[in-house]
Design an enzyme around this catalytic site. Structure first.
Site, PDB file in Angstrom:
ATOM      1  N   TYR A 141       0.838  -1.207   0.000  1.00 12.90           N
ATOM      2  CA  TYR A 141       0.000   0.000   0.000  1.00 12.90           C
ATOM      3  C   TYR A 141       0.869   1.251   0.000  1.00 12.90           C
ATOM      4  O   TYR A 141       0.688   2.159  -0.823  1.00 12.90           O
ATOM      5  CB  TYR A 141      -0.939   0.004   1.204  1.00 12.90           C
ATOM      6  CG  TYR A 141      -1.605   1.343   1.422  1.00 12.90           C
ATOM      7  CD1 TYR A 141      -2.546   1.820   0.513  1.00 12.90           C
ATOM      8  CD2 TYR A 141      -1.280   2.142   2.518  1.00 12.90           C
ATOM      9  CE1 TYR A 141      -3.145   3.064   0.691  1.00 12.90           C
ATOM     10  CE2 TYR A 141      -1.872   3.375   2.703  1.00 12.90           C
ATOM     11  CZ  TYR A 141      -2.801   3.831   1.789  1.00 12.90           C
ATOM     12  OH  TYR A 141      -3.381   5.072   1.968  1.00 12.90           O
ATOM     13  N   GLY A 142       1.808   1.331   0.936  1.00 15.47           N
ATOM     14  CA  GLY A 142       2.685   2.495   0.995  1.00 15.47           C
ATOM     15  C   GLY A 142       3.524   2.657  -0.260  1.00 15.47           C
ATOM     16  O   GLY A 142       3.769   3.774  -0.723  1.00 15.47           O
TER      17      GLY A 142
END
Length: 336
Positions: A141-142
């Site tokens: 996600y990051g």
């Protein structure tokens, strides 16, 4: 000009729509409704049901609605899910953004505002996270958010769009009960769920190098997130083509997990029932992630207006609307 707000039927997106329409900005919503709710879109706001992976739908929407600015919030955002389905996250968050940027460039969009995340920093070992803190995301996600920032910046320079990336921290609260986040993905809602189930909240790790041994985070009210997006959108229109801005959205104040649980017990009326139990640390949890909010104040004249109690109280109102028995249970608790 019209601002196209992707993900505008989602939790954060609906608050951005609310803030921008209240300020008189003409907006339209583009959402695939995979997690959004059409009922969150106000009457009179144009709505397009579509995916950011659908180039023809995007181009048609931008043409039909005379879009000259984009606020991009549509994304998959669950860290654990991103670990299990990394290719899905890269497709939705990176490929979808690329398709959107191509449509924006072809449609002569002047301003592009990207909703990023503090997840780009990973596990920073600093007292305050500034925009110059090295980015080292620790989950897909990051990674997709950091890749998104690079894409937005490069596309802006190449196609003459003013761009901004907004890195926000731990979001909570609601502007109105019907706009509350129905998911159970953050600390506040997770504690609500435990309490209304008659279970004790769980603290993952109580031996960190912090004041009370539990992790510290920067909690920010969703209304403040929305007002920051509004401030950035207005600022982009006055900036030159190809200029870029990257800012944190936070309060600049750390609140420990234990402090937050105690406050939730007080606000909800559960009191002693909110006494947490300790569990081992979760892998990848940094001891402290607190924003420096200096740059956004200098660049946009923005600062957070809501405190943590307001976040919890507004989130609780919304939670009780979704789970009416929760309020009755708290009223019956010994602390009420």
């Amino acid at each position: 000009m019209t601002w196209l707000i992707t993900g505008g039927a989602g939790y954060i997106g609906a608050h951005v729509v609310r803030a921008m329409t209240a300020a008189g900005e003409p907006v339209a919503v583009y959402d695939d409704l995979s997690t959004g709710d059409r009922a969150r879109v106000p009457d009179g706001v144009p709505f397009v049901h579509g995916s950011t992976l659908d180039a023809s739908c995007l181009r048609r929407a931008m043409s039909d609605l005379s879009v000259r600015g984009v606020v991009h919030l549509a994304a998959k955002k669950q860290v654990a899910e991103s670990m299990e389905r990394p290719l899905h996250y890269y497709r939705e968050n990176v490929q979808g953004l690329g398709t959107l940027l191509e449509a924006a460039a072809d449609s002569e969009v002047r301003a592009f505002l990207f909703s990023s995340s503090a997840a780009v920093y990973g596990m920073p070992d600093v007292k305050r996270v500034t925009e110059d803190t090295p980015c080292a995301p620790v989950n897909p996600y990051g990674e997709t958010k950091l890749a998104g920032e690079w894409m937005v910046r490069a596309a802006g320079r190449a196609h003459g769009m003013a761009t901004a990336s907004m890195r926000y921290f731990n979001v909570a609260g609601a502007a109105a009960p019907h706009l509350v986040d129905p998911g159970v993905f953050n600390l506040v809602s997770m504690v609500f769920e435990k309490l209304t189930q008659g279970a004790a909240p769980v603290v993952f790790g109580d031996d960190y190098d912090t004041a009370d041994g539990t992790c510290e985070r920067d909690f920010i009210h969703v209304e403040d997130i929305a007002s920051a997006h509004l401030a950035a959108a207005k600022a982009l229109l006055g900036r030159g083509p190809g200029t870029d801005l990257t800012v944190n959205i936070g309060r600049g104040e750390g609140v420990s997990v234990r402090e937050m649980i105690d406050l939730i017990g007080e606000v909800t009326g559960y009191g002693p029932a909110a006494e947490p139990v300790s569990a081992p640390r979760r892998p990848g949890d940094p001891a402290r992630v607190v924003a420096s909010a200096d740059r956004i104040g200098q660049e946009l004249g923005w600062s957070a207006r809501h405190d943590v109690r307001a976040m919890v109280a507004s989130a609780w109102e919304g939670w009780c609307g979704l789970h009416p028995a929760a309020r009755r249970t708290s009223a019956e608790s010994p602390s009420a």
